[in-house]
Design an enzyme around this catalytic site. Structure first.
Site, short mmCIF file in Angstrom:
data_model
loop_
_atom_site.label_atom_id
_atom_site.label_comp_id
_atom_site.label_asym_id
_atom_site.label_seq_id
_atom_site.Cartn_x
_atom_site.Cartn_y
_atom_site.Cartn_z
N ASP A 8 -4.74 -8.11 -6.97
CA ASP A 8 -4.90 -6.89 -6.17
C ASP A 8 -3.53 -6.29 -5.85
OD1 ASP A 8 -5.63 -4.87 -4.39
OD2 ASP A 8 -5.62 -6.27 -2.69
N SER A 52 -18.60 -2.83 3.85
CA SER A 52 -18.33 -4.18 3.33
C SER A 52 -19.33 -5.23 3.80
CB SER A 52 -16.92 -4.60 3.74
OG SER A 52 -15.96 -3.74 3.17
#
Length: 622
Positions: free
Chosen positions: A351, A327
């Protein structure tokens, strides 16, 4: 009846003697004429040639090795110096039976058979006539005394004083400064035979190798007169060597030690860069090794221990380690999304804990299996939300994603003066067709958007990509040398700056990275607790081995060296950055929890004074 007695014919005998005398005289005359003729040829017709050969047999040119340039850190602390050493040398032309002489040396010094065999290997190296070959370095006082006492048995053997390299800081700068080692047979064929006459060592790694021409200097000479045994009688002419140039590095010894302390005994790396100049302030790769072992020739046993160690201390993780960035590249992906118009700061994605491509039932999981609900860009960076970046990568497509990330130096060499740097890999459909003979799949674009899949980068590339976020796209190649011979290095192949359609997009991503550190829901809020300055950061946890669909990562069932790598990148102060830090800890598992505190400790060491107060800053960052 008695035979008559013959009488001598004196006239006939006299004639025979005279003929013999004349023949001998003619032979002597012919020989004398031949001798005179030969002398005439040598002394008159070939005078110039023979006088030159005679002079060359009497006069020899001996090289004088230059003193190698010194290496300092930015504060003037010596990182590589030269110290005197008494070495054992052999001049083969003076030794006669060199094998017998070497046997005597081994006997006198009580050397093992292994070292005696090494002498034979040393003598096979290419060299010039009357040039001594170094057999042993750093003789002890006892060994020097034994050689002196037995000198009459050792023709051609001498004890010479020369300078050899020493690294007073040991393993602290082994991967950045590098080391010198003895010139091997392959190198001797490639080197300038004139400039390296009399030189025993050459830079092998790091700064020592990259700046070898500048550090080496230029050889000097002595014209000496020798007798028939090759012993020097007098010096006819002396030309001093030109010492190598001194190099001042941008590394800071205090920051280097602070980074090593923060990393501890874990396997990994730390890179610190000044975003205004590209100067590398610290470069740590652990575990490390003592470079002094290589200067005069490392033993087979010692080298085997380093080479075969499972922890790979000889491996420069900063420059050669290839890892999935995880990430940590999400800020760069966010820049790509904003600049291309694929998303805006207000774009929201729901999400539920996973992402599905249209018409596909495969679930691409978020690290938070329960999901974060509706997230915009700030929340996505702050929470490191995988679902948001799956969606963003899908919107961008592999071509645009590849092109944008390449602008940040990912998947290519970025340094100015680091010889060992690996290029890494930024995959594309063209690359996959050429190497795998397969088409590119949409799912591969998604996992590339969170720094997984085929993508491989070095910690230095991660640091440089983060530096470009901090400097708002201004490219400065990372470099170790601050000055070489008093002159700053010049980038002859500069990279183009990253120019966005809207410059405020840099601030948007910067803000999201600050939320990672300072928002109560930030993924690395604990690492920034109590900080006197704002930090912009991004964590990363990258898989080492793949996990099957539907399974969860279980550290207790995973071998220690198969556990996730922990990464973290950041810069501070966030408003006017003065330092960029990238940390990679092999099998550290949690980027925010494990690598984040390392970044904070390194930043504190650079930005705070001895009393714990923020040091005064220079002019605002441009």
């Amino acid at each position: 009846m008695p035979q008559p007695i013959p009488l001598k014919d004196h006239d006939k005998e006299q004639s025979l003697v005279n003929r013999r005398l004349i023949a001998c005289a003619l032979l002597v005359i012919i020989l004398c004429l031949a001798l005179v003729g030969r002398l005439y040829v040598l002394q008159v017709l070939q005078f110039d040639y023979n006088s030159t050969v005679s002079e060359n047999n009497r006069v020899h040119v001996l090289p004088i090795a230059p003193e190698r340039g010194l290496i300092f850190d930015r504060n003037g602390v010596v990182l590589a110096e030269n110290r005197p050493s008494f070495d054992l040398t052999l001049t083969r032309e003076r030794a006669g039976d060199s094998a017998k002489v070497l046997d005597t040396v081994a006997e006198v010094l009580h050397l093992p058979e292994e070292e005696r065999r090494q002498f034979d290997k040393d003598l096979k190296r290419v060299r010039h006539p009357f040039e001594p070959v170094t057999l042993m370095y750093e003789l002890s006082e006892e060994q020097i005394a034994l050689i002196a006492v037995n000198q009459f048995r050792l023709p051609g053997i001498d004890v010479d004083a020369e300078f050899i390299r020493e690294y007073p800081r040991g393993d602290h700068f082994a991967h950045s400064v590098g080391y010198v080692g003895r010139i091997n047979e392959k190198e001797s064929k490639q080197l300038d035979s004139v400039q390296y006459r009399g030189t025993q060592s050459i830079g092998k790694t790091g700064v020592e190798r990259f700046y070898e021409p500048q550090l080496h200097g230029h050889v000097g000479y002595e014209e000496v007169e020798t007798n028939a045994q090759g012993r020097v009688m007098r010096v006819l002419k002396h030309t001093d060597p030109t010492p190598g140039q001194n190099i001042t590095l941008s590394l800071d010894i205090n920051l280097q030690e602070a980074a090593e302390k923060a990393l501890g005994d874990r396997r990994g790396s730390v890179v610190c860069i000044d975003p205004d100049t590209g100067e590398v302030l610290a470069m740590v790769s652990k575990p490390s090794f003592d470079p002094n072992l290589f200067v005069t020739g490392i033993s087979f046993k010692q080298y085997a221990a380093l080479r075969d160690s499972i922890d790979r201390p000889l491996f420069n993780r900063v420059l050669r380690g290839l890892y999935a960035p995880g990430s940590t590249i999400k800020p760069e992906v966010a820049i790509a999304g904003l600049d291309s118009g694929a998303v805006t700061p207000a774009t929201r994605v729901f999400d539920p804990g996973y992402y599905e491509l249209p018409n596909y039932d495969h679930k691409y999981r978020n690290w938070n299996r329960s999901g974060d609900g509706w997230v915009n860009m700030d929340a996505a960076i702050m929470r490191s939300n995988d679902t948001y970046f799956y969606d963003l990568a899908h919107r961008l497509g592999i071509e645009r994603l590849h092109d944008y990330l390449s602008q940040f130096g990912l998947g290519q060499k970025v340094s100015l003066d680091m010889f060992e740097e690996a290029p890494g890999l930024m995959p594309s459909p063209q690359w996959k067709r050429a190497t795998r003979r397969q088409a590119w799949y949409p799912g591969e674009t998604l996992i590339l958007g969170i720094g997984q899949g085929y993508m491989q980068v070095t910690p230095l590339q991660l640091a440089q990509a983060t530096t470009l976020i901090a400097s708002k796209g201004v490219w400065h190649r990372p470099h170790l040398a601050q000055t070489v011979g008093g002159v700053a290095p010049v980038d002859e192949n500069p990279m183009p700056n990253i120019v966005l359609h809207n410059n405020s997009e840099w601030e948007q991503v910067n803000h999201g990275m600050q939320l990672v550190m300072h928002d109560p829901r930030g993924i690395a809020r604990d690492a920034a607790a109590g900080a006197q300055y704002r930090i912009a950061g991004k964590s990363g946890t990258a898989q080492v081995v793949a996990i099957k669909q539907g399974e969860r990562y279980n550290r207790l069932k995973t071998l220690e060296r198969n556990r996730d790598n922990a990464l973290f990148v950041g810069f501070a102060p966030a408003e006017h950055p003065r330092i960029v830090v990238a940390v990679m800890i092999e099998n550290g598992e949690a980027g925010g929890r494990v690598a984040g505190p390392v970044v904070r400790q390194v930043m504190d060491a650079w930005l705070l004074d001895a009393d714990g107060h923020l040091k005064p800053s220079g002019p605002p960052h441009v």
